[in-house]
Design a protein around this motif. Structure first.
Motif, PDB file in Angstrom:
ATOM      1  N   LEU A   1       0.830  -1.203   0.000  1.00 53.52           N
ATOM      2  CA  LEU A   1       0.000   0.000   0.000  1.00 53.52           C
ATOM      3  C   LEU A   1       0.864   1.252   0.000  1.00 53.52           C
ATOM      4  O   LEU A   1       0.617   2.190  -0.761  1.00 53.52           O
TER       5      LEU A   1
ATOM      6  N   VAL B   1       1.224   4.348  -2.615  1.00 54.46           N
ATOM      7  CA  VAL B   1       1.017   5.748  -2.238  1.00 54.46           C
ATOM      8  C   VAL B   1       2.245   6.596  -2.584  1.00 54.46           C
ATOM      9  O   VAL B   1       2.137   7.627  -3.261  1.00 54.46           O
TER      10      VAL B   1
ATOM     11  N   ASN C   1      -2.162   9.934  -8.236  1.00 54.34           N
ATOM     12  CA  ASN C   1      -1.878   9.346  -6.932  1.00 54.34           C
ATOM     13  C   ASN C   1      -3.109   8.638  -6.360  1.00 54.34           C
ATOM     14  O   ASN C   1      -3.030   7.519  -5.838  1.00 54.34           O
TER      15      ASN C   1
ATOM     16  N   THR D   1      -3.580   4.545  -5.737  1.00 50.57           N
ATOM     17  CA  THR D   1      -3.802   4.078  -4.370  1.00 50.57           C
ATOM     18  C   THR D   1      -5.092   3.289  -4.258  1.00 50.57           C
ATOM     19  O   THR D   1      -5.129   2.213  -3.651  1.00 50.57           O
TER      20      THR D   1
END
Length: 233
Positions: A18, A22, A44, A48
């Motif tokens: 994760l 990010v 972004n 994500t």
């Protein structure tokens, strides 16, 4: 390997990936669209959200919280014990730090660089509280509705949207917040900005927990059985 160890490993791996999504997508966005902050945020947020969907689908049979506030809420709901919760939260924080370091290295940066990106102010703190409360309602509302197989899509969609409708761009996760202090990139946050962010997340988590209990007053045993069978954590 014990069940707690398997769960902790899943949380470590999931949270690490994760953070790679990010931080890595933040760096890529900054390099591809250096003069367009809106496009950077779009890139972004999409990366994500998509990563969250994939990671939750893949790791949900073992453990897929990736967030200390979610794990604390699971503990409060009786879905996990104290020992398990402690192991999972530790794995989430360590995984987040490892994922951030890996993302930095992938883009030719130092593994650890203290962020200089200040994020502070009542508006941002309120945004974090709201983002975290909403996240808990989305997760546990979906679970208590008997739709555990849709948690991945619900969470991925919510986080993608929350990047845009919250002033803080929805960190909504203490492990993520801590890890983002060690990358001086688009996704970074200064260490001094972290304590109020985490406090806001915990307060938002408490509010989200209260909403879940009010909106979905299922018997505790039913909630535990549903969670244990479909989304162990």
């Amino acid at each position: 390997m014990s069940m707690i160890a398997r769960r902790a490993l899943a949380e470590f791996v999931g949270t690490a990936f994760l953070l790679m999504a990010v931080v890595g997508s933040g760096v890529m966005a900054s390099r591809l669209s250096p003069d367009d902050a809106g496009l950077q945020l779009l890139q972004n947020s999409l990366a994500t959200g998509a990563a969250l969907v994939a990671l939750i689908v893949a790791l949900q049979p073992v453990s897929a919280a990736f967030n200390p506030v979610v794990t604390l809420a699971e503990r409060a709901l009786g879905m996990v014990g104290t020992r398990t919760a402690t192991a999972l939260v530790s794995a989430q924080v360590l995984g987040a730090l490892a994922g951030t370091a890996a993302a930095n290295l992938m883009f030719g940066l130092d593994a650890v660089t203290v962020s200089t990106r200040e994020r502070t102010g009542p508006g941002l703190w309120l945004g974090e509280a709201i983002a975290t409360a909403g996240l808990l309602v989305v997760i546990f509302g979906t679970l208590r509705s008997g739709k555990a197989d849709r948690v991945a899509l619900a969470v991925g969609g919510y986080i993608t949207a929350a990047y845009w409708f919250t002033s803080s761009t929805s960190f909504a996760n203490p492990a993520v917040t801590i890890a983002r202090t060690v990358t001086d990139t688009f996704a970074g946050i200064t260490p001094a900005s972290v304590p109020p962010f985490i406090l806001a997340q915990l307060l938002g988590g408490a509010a989200g927990y209260a909403l879940v209990r009010l909106l979905y007053p299922l018997p505790a045993t039913s909630a535990v059985v549903t969670a244990d069978r479909k989304v162990p954590a």
